[in-house]
Design a protein around this motif. Sequence first.
Motif, PDB file in Angstrom:
ATOM      1  N   VAL A 184       9.649  -8.828  -4.905  1.00 35.87           N
ATOM      2  CA  VAL A 184       8.836  -9.521  -4.015  1.00 35.87           C
ATOM      3  C   VAL A 184       7.232  -9.157  -4.058  1.00 35.87           C
ATOM      4  CG1 VAL A 184      10.544 -10.056  -2.249  1.00 35.87           C
ATOM      5  CG2 VAL A 184       9.108  -8.007  -2.038  1.00 35.87           C
ATOM      6  N   THR A 192       1.556 -11.800  -4.370  1.00 31.40           N
ATOM      7  CA  THR A 192       2.542 -12.457  -5.379  1.00 31.40           C
ATOM      8  C   THR A 192       2.141 -13.494  -6.119  1.00 31.40           C
ATOM      9  OG1 THR A 192       5.102 -12.835  -5.134  1.00 31.40           O
ATOM     10  CG2 THR A 192       3.742 -13.702  -3.465  1.00 31.40           C
ATOM     11  N   LYS A 194       4.632 -16.394  -6.484  1.00 32.63           N
ATOM     12  CA  LYS A 194       5.370 -17.404  -6.053  1.00 32.63           C
ATOM     13  C   LYS A 194       6.342 -16.956  -4.857  1.00 32.63           C
ATOM     14  CE  LYS A 194       9.287 -17.021  -9.359  1.00 32.63           C
ATOM     15  NZ  LYS A 194      10.272 -17.791 -10.110  1.00 32.63           N
ATOM     16  N   TYR A 195       6.570 -18.001  -4.044  1.00 37.39           N
ATOM     17  CA  TYR A 195       7.626 -17.528  -2.845  1.00 37.39           C
ATOM     18  C   TYR A 195       9.131 -18.018  -3.218  1.00 37.39           C
ATOM     19  CZ  TYR A 195       2.793 -17.202  -0.680  1.00 37.39           C
ATOM     20  OH  TYR A 195       1.617 -16.971  -0.124  1.00 37.39           O
ATOM     21  N   TYR A 199      11.525 -15.223   0.544  1.00 36.02           N
ATOM     22  CA  TYR A 199      10.466 -16.052   1.183  1.00 36.02           C
ATOM     23  C   TYR A 199      11.072 -17.396   1.503  1.00 36.02           C
ATOM     24  CZ  TYR A 199       7.174 -13.046  -0.962  1.00 36.02           C
ATOM     25  OH  TYR A 199       6.226 -11.769  -1.378  1.00 36.02           O
ATOM     26  N   SER A 203      10.229 -18.957   4.909  1.00 39.22           N
ATOM     27  CA  SER A 203      10.034 -20.443   5.419  1.00 39.22           C
ATOM     28  C   SER A 203      10.732 -21.011   6.362  1.00 39.22           C
ATOM     29  CB  SER A 203       9.930 -21.068   3.928  1.00 39.22           C
ATOM     30  OG  SER A 203       9.706 -22.490   4.261  1.00 39.22           O
ATOM     31  N   VAL A 346       1.406 -14.644   2.975  1.00 36.83           N
ATOM     32  CA  VAL A 346       2.029 -16.068   2.899  1.00 36.83           C
ATOM     33  C   VAL A 346       0.982 -16.790   3.781  1.00 36.83           C
ATOM     34  CG1 VAL A 346       3.987 -17.527   3.556  1.00 36.83           C
ATOM     35  CG2 VAL A 346       4.476 -15.459   2.350  1.00 36.83           C
ATOM     36  N   ASP A 354       7.130 -22.342  -4.930  1.00 39.68           N
ATOM     37  CA  ASP A 354       8.376 -21.340  -5.713  1.00 39.68           C
ATOM     38  C   ASP A 354       8.361 -21.752  -6.993  1.00 39.68           C
ATOM     39  OD1 ASP A 354       9.312 -23.923  -5.343  1.00 39.68           O
ATOM     40  OD2 ASP A 354      11.159 -23.272  -4.615  1.00 39.68           O
TER      41      ASP A 354
END
Length: 358
Positions: A184, A192, A194-195, A199, A203, A346, A354
């Motif tokens: 992470v 970061t 990407k999620y 994550y 979300s 975030v 992502d």
Amino acid sequence: MQFLTGFPGFLGSALVGRLLDRSDEGVTCLVQSTYRDTAERRAREITAEVGVPRARLSLVEGDITDPSLGVADYDRLADTTEAVYHLAAVYDLGVDADLADRVNVDGTDHVLDFAEAAEVRRFHYVSTCYVSGRYDGTFTHADLDVGQSFHNHYERTKFAAEVEVQRRMDTGLPATVYRPAIAVGDSRTGETQKYDGPYYLLSLLRRQPRVAFAPAPIRPNARRLNVVPREFVVDALAELSRREDTVGEVYQLCNPHPPTIGRLVRALGRAADRVAVPVPGTVGLSKAVLDAAPWLSNRLGVDPAALPYLAHPTTYTDENTRRALAGTGIRCPLFESYVDRLVAYVREHPELDDAAMV
């Protein structure tokens, strides 16, 4: 010269700075033409941060799915390469079989061929703890083929690639294998690229009211998710890769105290200002619903391919990693100690998604 694949990816970008900082050797990164502009920008940023001339970091366009790596002068590149860091892979749980095989398996074969042609003094390969597949038991650094099944083509092809790396190690290639758990963002900044992974769970929680529900295995406090922050992986890679006593070893870069699914859900909920409630026994049903309704998956920001990891049966050990890192100050922090920073990042960077680099 040190040669690296996987730039400007999540781990590769951070590792390049460490390589430049610790010696006067130049670093050459193999870059797909699609990401050339991004790589040029990152190269300028990294060399400025480290305080070295931009000329120390070279970018070469290429493609690991090509037997000659898609480079213009393969032999010259091999003649000047002393160490290879192979990080390039498709890090996507939903990747289709053909792409996963071409990049993760064939691509690794081609980079191994290059390393042998260059007669490198070291080959560093970034694998994953999840070569374990869905193995019901404890998976150590000494394990590889334990008759496991796989959740997806990502796991299957990373397993096949490591089998080949270890085969060549057995025939004399001076290599080291590193198996990160689920990486992470940075534990200090939350940064970061990407999620994905945990994550998705975040979300889902953030899209619900004050009391939020999350899928969980039948026993939420019996299953664990092994999560590690990016800087721990990069710190460990940088330290272990500079030493001669690590040749021939496999290191699992995992959390020796991973959170249970129940703890993970509640920690994410607290950081997101939610009262998060894990709902036991709903992982399979949740995946089936999202598989059947892609629109709902998109609306919730959840990849159904990630849900089986909430009921993942495998436990990972890192005894030899901790022994090798003893006295260095490098250790994996507890997830609860930095989850607030992940969630804050975030909130501050809604533009990320992502998407994997392919």
